[in-house]
Design a protein around this motif. Structure first.
Motif, PDB file in Angstrom:
ATOM      1  N   HIS A 125       0.679  -1.369  -0.025  1.00  0.00           N
ATOM      2  CA  HIS A 125      -0.146   0.074   0.161  1.00  0.00           C
ATOM      3  C   HIS A 125       1.194   1.379   0.435  1.00  0.00           C
ATOM      4  O   HIS A 125       1.887   1.373   0.160  1.00  0.00           O
ATOM      5  CB  HIS A 125      -0.794  -0.271   0.940  1.00  0.00           C
ATOM      6  N   ASP A 126       0.203   2.318   0.221  1.00  0.00           N
ATOM      7  CA  ASP A 126       0.571   3.989   0.010  1.00  0.00           C
ATOM      8  C   ASP A 126       0.236   4.552   0.949  1.00  0.00           C
ATOM      9  O   ASP A 126      -0.472   4.789   1.021  1.00  0.00           O
ATOM     10  CB  ASP A 126       0.608   4.233  -1.392  1.00  0.00           C
ATOM     11  N   LEU A 127       1.799   5.331   1.202  1.00  0.00           N
ATOM     12  CA  LEU A 127       0.938   6.354   2.418  1.00  0.00           C
ATOM     13  C   LEU A 127       1.555   7.347   1.707  1.00  0.00           C
ATOM     14  O   LEU A 127       3.160   8.032   1.622  1.00  0.00           O
ATOM     15  CB  LEU A 127       2.428   6.645   3.659  1.00  0.00           C
ATOM     16  N   ALA A 128       0.851   8.597   1.282  1.00  0.00           N
ATOM     17  CA  ALA A 128       0.686   9.370   0.860  1.00  0.00           C
ATOM     18  C   ALA A 128       1.726  10.618   1.803  1.00  0.00           C
ATOM     19  O   ALA A 128       1.398  10.368   3.130  1.00  0.00           O
ATOM     20  CB  ALA A 128      -0.388  10.425  -0.024  1.00  0.00           C
ATOM     21  N   VAL A 129       2.264  11.676   1.189  1.00  0.00           N
ATOM     22  CA  VAL A 129       2.465  12.930   1.781  1.00  0.00           C
ATOM     23  C   VAL A 129       1.963  13.617   2.533  1.00  0.00           C
ATOM     24  O   VAL A 129       2.224  14.582   3.498  1.00  0.00           O
ATOM     25  CB  VAL A 129       3.117  13.388   0.886  1.00  0.00           C
ATOM     26  N   GLY A 130       0.763  13.413   1.934  1.00  0.00           N
ATOM     27  CA  GLY A 130      -0.632  14.710   2.684  1.00  0.00           C
ATOM     28  C   GLY A 130      -2.362  14.318   1.971  1.00  0.00           C
ATOM     29  O   GLY A 130      -1.858  13.008   1.429  1.00  0.00           O
ATOM     30  N   CYS A 131      -2.557  15.010   2.959  1.00  0.00           N
ATOM     31  CA  CYS A 131      -4.198  14.759   2.372  1.00  0.00           C
ATOM     32  C   CYS A 131      -4.463  16.286   2.088  1.00  0.00           C
ATOM     33  O   CYS A 131      -4.166  17.156   2.126  1.00  0.00           O
ATOM     34  CB  CYS A 131      -4.947  14.423   3.724  1.00  0.00           C
ATOM     35  N   ASP A 132      -6.016  15.507   1.619  1.00  0.00           N
ATOM     36  CA  ASP A 132      -6.565  16.976   0.693  1.00  0.00           C
ATOM     37  C   ASP A 132      -7.288  17.964   2.392  1.00  0.00           C
ATOM     38  O   ASP A 132      -7.849  17.716   3.110  1.00  0.00           O
ATOM     39  CB  ASP A 132      -8.540  16.063   0.781  1.00  0.00           C
ATOM     40  N   PRO A 133      -7.179  19.365   2.075  1.00  0.00           N
ATOM     41  CA  PRO A 133      -7.512  20.593   3.275  1.00  0.00           C
ATOM     42  C   PRO A 133      -8.762  20.691   3.722  1.00  0.00           C
ATOM     43  O   PRO A 133      -9.420  20.534   4.825  1.00  0.00           O
ATOM     44  CB  PRO A 133      -6.860  21.105   2.862  1.00  0.00           C
ATOM     45  N   GLU A 134      -9.328  19.705   2.743  1.00  0.00           N
ATOM     46  CA  GLU A 134     -11.030  20.132   3.330  1.00  0.00           C
ATOM     47  C   GLU A 134     -11.312  18.314   3.556  1.00  0.00           C
ATOM     48  O   GLU A 134     -13.083  18.513   3.164  1.00  0.00           O
ATOM     49  CB  GLU A 134     -12.162  20.497   2.256  1.00  0.00           C
ATOM     50  N   GLY A 135     -10.722  17.576   3.156  1.00  0.00           N
ATOM     51  CA  GLY A 135     -11.873  16.380   3.517  1.00  0.00           C
ATOM     52  C   GLY A 135     -11.471  16.298   4.938  1.00  0.00           C
ATOM     53  O   GLY A 135     -11.301  16.736   5.804  1.00  0.00           O
ATOM     54  N   ALA A 136     -12.225  14.272   5.297  1.00  0.00           N
ATOM     55  CA  ALA A 136     -12.200  14.031   6.422  1.00  0.00           C
ATOM     56  C   ALA A 136     -11.287  13.419   6.660  1.00  0.00           C
ATOM     57  O   ALA A 136     -10.842  13.716   8.636  1.00  0.00           O
ATOM     58  CB  ALA A 136     -12.698  12.045   6.091  1.00  0.00           C
ATOM     59  N   ASP A 137      -9.394  13.431   6.595  1.00  0.00           N
ATOM     60  CA  ASP A 137      -8.182  13.251   7.456  1.00  0.00           C
ATOM     61  C   ASP A 137      -7.649  15.019   7.997  1.00  0.00           C
ATOM     62  O   ASP A 137      -7.892  15.013   9.205  1.00  0.00           O
ATOM     63  CB  ASP A 137      -7.541  12.646   6.591  1.00  0.00           C
ATOM     64  N   ALA A 138      -8.597  16.219   7.474  1.00  0.00           N
ATOM     65  CA  ALA A 138      -8.370  17.556   7.285  1.00  0.00           C
ATOM     66  C   ALA A 138      -9.112  17.661   8.370  1.00  0.00           C
ATOM     67  O   ALA A 138      -8.381  18.197   9.796  1.00  0.00           O
ATOM     68  CB  ALA A 138      -7.972  18.006   6.483  1.00  0.00           C
ATOM     69  N   TRP A 139     -10.216  17.474   8.870  1.00  0.00           N
ATOM     70  CA  TRP A 139     -11.390  17.735   9.402  1.00  0.00           C
ATOM     71  C   TRP A 139     -10.903  16.836  10.104  1.00  0.00           C
ATOM     72  O   TRP A 139     -10.919  17.647  12.079  1.00  0.00           O
ATOM     73  CB  TRP A 139     -12.656  16.544   9.464  1.00  0.00           C
ATOM     74  N   MET A 140     -10.376  15.951  10.566  1.00  0.00           N
ATOM     75  CA  MET A 140     -10.146  14.508  12.285  1.00  0.00           C
ATOM     76  C   MET A 140      -9.254  15.035  12.327  1.00  0.00           C
ATOM     77  O   MET A 140      -8.504  15.356  13.959  1.00  0.00           O
ATOM     78  CB  MET A 140     -10.228  13.379  11.706  1.00  0.00           C
ATOM     79  N   ARG A 198       4.917   1.895   0.604  1.00  0.00           N
ATOM     80  CA  ARG A 198       5.799   2.131   0.070  1.00  0.00           C
ATOM     81  C   ARG A 198       5.581   3.589   0.212  1.00  0.00           C
ATOM     82  O   ARG A 198       4.193   4.775   0.514  1.00  0.00           O
ATOM     83  CB  ARG A 198       5.869   2.506  -1.518  1.00  0.00           C
ATOM     84  N   ILE A 199       6.520   4.440   0.828  1.00  0.00           N
ATOM     85  CA  ILE A 199       6.543   5.932   1.842  1.00  0.00           C
ATOM     86  C   ILE A 199       6.464   6.991   0.710  1.00  0.00           C
ATOM     87  O   ILE A 199       7.901   7.096   0.201  1.00  0.00           O
ATOM     88  CB  ILE A 199       7.219   6.186   3.061  1.00  0.00           C
ATOM     89  N   ASP A 200       5.544   7.449   0.013  1.00  0.00           N
ATOM     90  CA  ASP A 200       5.340   8.662  -0.475  1.00  0.00           C
ATOM     91  C   ASP A 200       5.953  10.210  -0.124  1.00  0.00           C
ATOM     92  O   ASP A 200       6.004  10.224   0.457  1.00  0.00           O
ATOM     93  CB  ASP A 200       3.992   9.176  -0.350  1.00  0.00           C
ATOM     94  N   HIS A 201       7.306  10.527  -1.014  1.00  0.00           N
ATOM     95  CA  HIS A 201       8.271  11.811  -1.139  1.00  0.00           C
ATOM     96  C   HIS A 201       8.948  11.263   0.651  1.00  0.00           C
ATOM     97  O   HIS A 201       8.451  12.226   1.629  1.00  0.00           O
ATOM     98  CB  HIS A 201       7.879  12.465  -0.805  1.00  0.00           C
ATOM     99  N   VAL A 202       9.367  10.562   1.061  1.00  0.00           N
ATOM    100  CA  VAL A 202      10.067   9.418   2.452  1.00  0.00           C
ATOM    101  C   VAL A 202      11.139  11.122   2.810  1.00  0.00           C
ATOM    102  O   VAL A 202      10.943  11.469   3.949  1.00  0.00           O
ATOM    103  CB  VAL A 202      11.228   8.904   1.803  1.00  0.00           C
ATOM    104  N   MET A 203      11.656  11.700   2.243  1.00  0.00           N
ATOM    105  CA  MET A 203      12.404  12.651   2.677  1.00  0.00           C
ATOM    106  C   MET A 203      11.743  13.373   3.813  1.00  0.00           C
ATOM    107  O   MET A 203      11.722  14.183   4.397  1.00  0.00           O
ATOM    108  CB  MET A 203      12.671  13.622   1.384  1.00  0.00           C
ATOM    109  N   GLY A 204      10.468  13.477   3.562  1.00  0.00           N
ATOM    110  CA  GLY A 204       8.980  13.888   4.236  1.00  0.00           C
ATOM    111  C   GLY A 204       9.503  14.131   6.204  1.00  0.00           C
ATOM    112  O   GLY A 204       8.794  14.543   6.606  1.00  0.00           O
ATOM    113  N   LEU A 205       9.726  12.356   6.209  1.00  0.00           N
ATOM    114  CA  LEU A 205       9.808  12.369   7.474  1.00  0.00           C
ATOM    115  C   LEU A 205      11.082  13.241   7.936  1.00  0.00           C
ATOM    116  O   LEU A 205      11.430  12.875   8.960  1.00  0.00           O
ATOM    117  CB  LEU A 205      10.251  10.464   7.809  1.00  0.00           C
ATOM    118  N   TRP A 206      12.571  13.905   7.033  1.00  0.00           N
ATOM    119  CA  TRP A 206      13.364  14.461   8.116  1.00  0.00           C
ATOM    120  C   TRP A 206      12.632  15.841   7.093  1.00  0.00           C
ATOM    121  O   TRP A 206      13.060  16.340   8.576  1.00  0.00           O
ATOM    122  CB  TRP A 206      14.507  13.650   6.889  1.00  0.00           C
TER     123      TRP A 206
END
Length: 441
Positions: A125-140, A198-206
């Protein structure tokens, strides 16, 4: 899913007609939602432990998909009006929770089928670098996200104006204050039905390139994270799930990142287009193409990615044409000449490796099969092929830095999946990849 004949007929009648050469997500979702409604009525109403997500979906149906424009008392999961709204919308909340249960069951079935088919790893599976700012993830998760900024990338050779992706970044201070709970919960959920991640844009952990809302990508800056803590959470969850981890380490990567990945046995990403030896004069990373037999063993090897030109697109120079058309290149003429030189260099490498008879080969299918044979020579732990490459699609699935300017994620395969599996090009590519492992299936 089991359903009576009348329900099946109702669902079949909802199938939208295909028009044009793009996937019409809104029309497809409207049809799928109606189909799910029919199946929901047929199946009954199971319980719900997806309360906040399902509540968001029910509220979005009533108030629209932008939670920042909802009534003030509903803009947070713990808002003063949410409990009453949830009770009023209880049937819709239950429906959306049920839909997620169906998705979960299908993911479990896919994973079981992969194992039964003899896949040595299974589903990644894929772990995206972010989420929709108006989606459920951002609301929660709004308390741990920087909603007044977007993740992006600084200007580079591939996108000379930089990129903004419209995704709010994690706030490193709030992650630390909350014990990285949100990051851990998300990782655990993704690994529930996965054998790898798979970590999308894995540099984002740093570090991540933050761009303030409303600004251009060149006005951004790097914000750093506690990589040791982020990696500890990630690897703990991967260990619990028995899953491998792949980091997409493409683009601007500081040396420490790859050192930390190697130390923790994270696989990197090796892409044919980017795999070059150091320049003999400047020492930069834009020297001659590196033959795959000298690629890193601790990596996942591919010809391209969803964010880069497909193999047919690269051969045709499509990546230059579309970016020039959208005004994303400062000097299209120079880029076109560069793309032509890179194509010639690639054909010369295929010939030198004995995979083409001549660098003057023009048959696309022959070249694409040779590219996969080249890929198969890599010592990398995993080698992946894309149907977009094999089936002759010139358009890349996603063009980073664009939203409505390009049909991102709306480009279907040129043939149905059933036809693809029977396609002679697929058979030929499967044969050269199978020869790499000696497998018969």
């Amino acid at each position: 899913m089991a359903a009576d004949a009348a329900t099946r007929a109702e669902v079949d009648a909802l199938r939208p007609e295909t028009t044009g050469d793009r996937i019409a997500h809104d029309r497809v979702w409207a049809a799928k939602r109606s189909a799910l409604e029919a199946l929901w009525r047929s199946a009954g109403h199971p319980g719900d432990d997806l309360r906040d997500f399902a509540t968001y979906c029910a509220l979005a149906e009533r108030y629209g998909g932008r939670w920042s424009l909802w009534p003030a008392e509903l803009r947070r999961p713990d808002g003063p009006g949410v409990a009453a709204a949830r009770e009023e919308l209880a049937p819709r909340v239950a429906f959306h929770a049920w839909v997620q249960r169906q998705a979960e069951a299908q993911l479990a079935a896919v994973r079981a089928a992969a194992k039964d088919a003899g896949m040595p790893v299974g589903v990644i599976h894929d772990l995206a670098v972010g989420c929709d700012p108006e989606g459920a993830d951002a609301w929660m998760l709004q308390d741990v996200l920087a909603l007044d900024a977007t993740v992006g990338a600084p200007p580079d050779a591939f996108n000379q104006r930089g990129q903004t992706w419209g995704l709010p970044p994690w706030r490193p201070d709030r992650l630390a204050d909350t014990g990285y709970a949100a990051f851990g919960d998300m990782t655990r959920a993704l690994l529930a039905h996965a054998d790898g991640l798979r970590i999308d844009h894995v540099m984002g952990l740093w570090r991540l390139w933050w761009v303030p809302s409303g600004q251009t990508a060149d006005r951004g800056t790097y914000v750093h994270y506690d990589a040791d803590a982020m990696l500890a959470v990630l690897l703990l969850e991967a260990h619990r799930a028995g899953a491998l981890v792949v980091g997409e380490d493409l683009g601007t990567v500081i040396p420490r990142i790859r050192e930390d990945m190697a130390e923790r046995n994270l696989l990197g990403s090796t892409v044919l287009w980017f795999s070059r030896d150091p320049d003999p004069v400047t020492g930069g990373d834009d020297g001659p193409l590196r033959p795959p037999r000298r690629w890193a063993e601790r990596s996942v090897a591919t010809i391209s990615t969803h964010d880069l030109p497909t193999a047919p697109g690269f051969l045709a120079g499509e990546q230059v044409r579309v970016r020039a058309e959208l005004g994303l290149l400062d000097d299209p003429t120079t880029e076109e000449a560069k793309a032509g030189a890179e194509r010639d260099e690639l054909l010369a490498l295929l010939t030198a490796e004995g995979l083409l008879d001549s660098p003057d080969e023009t048959d696309e299918d022959t070249i694409v099969v040779a590219l996969h044979a080249l890929l198969a020579s890599a010592p990398s732990r995993l080698v992946l092929a894309s149907l977009y490459d094999v089936l002759g699609e010139t358009r890349q699935p996603n063009l980073p830095g664009t939203v409505d300017e390009y049909p991102n994620w709306r480009i279907p395969l040129p043939v149905s999946l059933e036809d693809a599996l029977a396609d002679d090009r697929v058979r030929r590519v499967a044969e050269v990849l199978r020869a790499r492992t000696g497998h018969d299936g």
